[in-house]
Design a protein around this motif. Structure first.
Motif, short mmCIF file in Angstrom:
data_model
loop_
_atom_site.label_atom_id
_atom_site.label_comp_id
_atom_site.label_asym_id
_atom_site.label_seq_id
_atom_site.Cartn_x
_atom_site.Cartn_y
_atom_site.Cartn_z
N PRO A 3 77.78 60.00 64.75
CA PRO A 3 78.48 60.27 66.00
C PRO A 3 78.27 61.71 66.46
N VAL A 4 78.09 61.88 67.77
CA VAL A 4 77.79 63.20 68.34
C VAL A 4 78.89 63.60 69.32
N VAL A 17 77.60 67.50 65.41
CA VAL A 17 77.92 66.36 64.53
C VAL A 17 78.84 66.83 63.41
N CYS A 33 76.39 63.79 59.00
CA CYS A 33 75.40 62.73 59.04
C CYS A 33 75.13 62.35 57.60
N ASN A 58 73.56 60.13 69.81
CA ASN A 58 73.57 59.22 68.66
C ASN A 58 72.36 58.29 68.75
N THR A 99 80.19 57.14 75.75
CA THR A 99 80.57 57.40 74.35
C THR A 99 82.05 57.12 74.11
#
Ligand SMILES: [Zn+2]
Length: 311
Positions: free
Chosen positions: A73-74, A80, A83, A110, A152
């Motif tokens: 998810p960004v 982020v 990751c 993403n 998003t």
């Protein structure tokens, strides 16, 4: 002069990089390995170095920016929190990469979302809006494009259709901790598992519980009319189509694009999805279109480029 950008699709094993024009022409593309040692600390500098090495007679300042997709998810097109696949903790990807590239603009998305954006720009959803992209792979991912932008949501969870609950009474748990999520039935892993259930119930098949089989084996058998495989795939596509009907009543996509390994089964799948969609979406007079993803592994690269050109 036409604008050129660098586009990066950062995956857990390889990084795909390319130079693209704003018309969507790929001038050059290549791959480098993802170095996950030391918590993935060298990944961004590897990318920056590789972009510089491939410039040829271009200068960094000839690029209008860099778009990059990451597996997580960004937030704010840049940050982020972590990751897992890369070993990263909190990282400001946009800022760090920009510093490494003489302060070029960098935009981060993403990976599933930018694949959706790529397919909406140059692939299976070209010219349509809204476009809802489903990727049927090991899991089920999703991306929603509305007015040329990735949606998003509040916390980056929009379009996570893989975890729509389709069967609250399911005994097996999903990776997310829930029960009866769409990806338990419509992903490659889910299809194999469902096929085993069908076989356990005694339906005849050329596949057997005694030997290993893949999702492709099930799809191939279904296309050949294998009784258990047909029953399994019909059930899976029924779940998938029902989730699409739910999505339709919320955001009314013009086109659903289906990608990922499972989508290689082609029009056979699309026809089934359409059949079941109609069962669950009676109210809509003009139904959405259902298409297959066409950009394959390059979808993320196209989407990353599009992020920059839309700046
Ligand atoms: Zn789930």
């Amino acid at each position: 002069m036409t604008k050129i950008c660098a586009a990066v699709d950062l995956g857990g094993t390889t990084v795909k990089i390319g130079f693209l024009t704003e018309e969507g022409i790929v001038l050059e593309k290549w791959e480098i390995p993802t170095n996950k040692e030391n918590g993935g600390k060298s990944i961004l500098s590897d990318i920056a170095t590789s972009i510089k090495e491939h410039l040829g007679n271009k200068k960094l300042s000839d690029l209008c920016g860099v778009g990059i997709g990451v597996p997580g998810p960004v937030q704010n097109d840049s940050f982020v929190e972590r990751c897992v696949n890369l070993g990263w903790g909190a990282t400001d990807v946009g800022k760090e990469l920009s510093v490494l590239l003489d302060n070029l603009p960098v935009k981060v998305g993403n990976d599933a979302n930018i694949a959706a954006l790529g397919e909406q720009w140059m692939g299976g959803g070209k010219g349509a809006d809204p476009v809802m992209f489903y990727t049927l792979g090991t899991g089920v991912g999703g991306g929603l494009i509305y007015k040329d932008r990735i949606v998003t949501g509040f916390k980056g969870m929009a379009a996570e259709v893989g975890h729509l609950c389709m069967e609250p009474n399911e005994v097996d748990a999903c990776n997310c901790g829930g029960h009866g999520c769409l990806e338990q039935y419509a992903s490659a892993t889910g299809i194999v598992k469902e096929m085993k259930r069908t076989l356990q119930s005694g339906v005849s098949s050329r596949l057997s519980l005694e030997s290993e089989f893949s999702c492709k084996d099930v799809l191939d058998a279904a296309k050949d009319g294998d009784k258990a495989a047909v029953e399994t795939i019909e059930r899976s596509m029924d779940y998938l189509a029902r989730s699409m009907a739910y999505v339709s009543y919320v955001i009314d996509p013009q086109v659903f694009v289906i990608g990922g390994g499972v989508s290689k089964a082609g029009t056979y799948l699309v026809d089934l999805v359409e059949k079941y969609f109609n069962k669950y979406c009676q109210l809509m007079k003009e139904k959405p279109k259902f298409g297959l993803a066409t950009l394959g592994n390059d979808a993320g690269m196209y989407g990353a480029a599009r992020l920059i050109f839309l700046l």
